[in-house]
Design a protein around this motif. Structure first.
Motif, PDB file in Angstrom:
ATOM      1  N   SER A  78      -4.841 -12.011   4.568  1.00  0.00           N
ATOM      2  CA  SER A  78      -5.701 -12.205   3.431  1.00  0.00           C
ATOM      3  C   SER A  78      -5.503 -13.621   3.785  1.00  0.00           C
ATOM      4  O   SER A  78      -3.843 -13.784   4.159  1.00  0.00           O
ATOM      5  CB  SER A  78      -5.602 -11.940   1.615  1.00  0.00           C
ATOM      6  OG  SER A  78      -4.570 -12.391   1.135  1.00  0.00           O
ATOM      7  N   GLU A  79      -6.035 -14.676   3.191  1.00  0.00           N
ATOM      8  CA  GLU A  79      -5.467 -15.802   3.508  1.00  0.00           C
ATOM      9  C   GLU A  79      -4.902 -16.104   2.180  1.00  0.00           C
ATOM     10  O   GLU A  79      -3.462 -16.938   2.958  1.00  0.00           O
ATOM     11  CB  GLU A  79      -6.927 -16.810   2.694  1.00  0.00           C
ATOM     12  CG  GLU A  79      -6.372 -18.582   3.035  1.00  0.00           C
ATOM     13  CD  GLU A  79      -7.984 -19.198   2.100  1.00  0.00           C
ATOM     14  OE1 GLU A  79      -7.603 -20.306   1.607  1.00  0.00           O
ATOM     15  OE2 GLU A  79      -9.041 -18.975   2.449  1.00  0.00           O
ATOM     16  N   LEU A  80      -4.102 -15.914   1.251  1.00  0.00           N
ATOM     17  CA  LEU A  80      -3.275 -16.058   0.268  1.00  0.00           C
ATOM     18  C   LEU A  80      -1.842 -14.703   0.832  1.00  0.00           C
ATOM     19  O   LEU A  80      -1.178 -16.065   1.215  1.00  0.00           O
ATOM     20  CB  LEU A  80      -3.376 -15.041  -1.157  1.00  0.00           C
ATOM     21  CG  LEU A  80      -2.192 -14.885  -2.096  1.00  0.00           C
ATOM     22  CD1 LEU A  80      -1.429 -15.917  -2.769  1.00  0.00           C
ATOM     23  CD2 LEU A  80      -2.475 -13.770  -3.403  1.00  0.00           C
ATOM     24  N   THR A 138      -0.085 -17.177   3.741  1.00  0.00           N
ATOM     25  CA  THR A 138       1.038 -18.120   2.965  1.00  0.00           C
ATOM     26  C   THR A 138       2.160 -17.551   2.328  1.00  0.00           C
ATOM     27  O   THR A 138       3.297 -18.363   2.340  1.00  0.00           O
ATOM     28  CB  THR A 138      -0.115 -18.919   1.860  1.00  0.00           C
ATOM     29  OG1 THR A 138       0.484 -17.578   0.595  1.00  0.00           O
ATOM     30  CG2 THR A 138      -0.868 -19.153   1.901  1.00  0.00           C
TER      31      THR A 138
END
Length: 118
Positions: free
Chosen positions: A85-87, A90
């Protein structure tokens, strides 16, 4: 949010990270997904030591915690892909740093190291 994560939120931010990413396989799964979107069978082949039950469990937990995305394609036979995911994306620098540290640590181990007390 899974119960271990919600419990950790009230304690310490490091405990939150450990609740989400802790375990033998989650960072390895994430490493493979950061490299490329993968299907279940691909992940299973990339990690020969993991059981199908454990892989399924770890994928579900990572999905529930918002670290990965599970995409189901409406076709026969069913096609499911996993990606960060975008998270989850990271975490790429952290995963890379841990991999470098693991390599450094492995290279410093003596060749005749034992497995601890018997």
């Amino acid at each position: 949010m899974r119960k271990p994560v919600s419990n950790a939120v009230n304690s310490c931010t490091l405990e939150v990270a450990t609740a989400v990413l802790g375990g033998t396989w989650k960072l390895t799964i994430l490493k493979h997904l950061l490299a490329s979107t993968r299907r279940y069978g691909e992940l299973n082949r990339l990690m020969p030591g993991i059981t199908p039950r454990m892989l399924t469990r770890q994928l579900r937990e990572l999905e529930t915690d918002g670290v990965i995305i599970r995409t189901v394609y409406p076709q026969v036979p069913p096609k499911v892909e996993y990606s960060p995911s975008e998270l989850g994306s990271t975490l790429a620098p952290l995963v890379a740093d841990l991999e470098r540290w693991g390599t450094m640590y492995s290279n410093r181990l003596p060749d005749n190291i034992d497995n601890g007390p018997q």
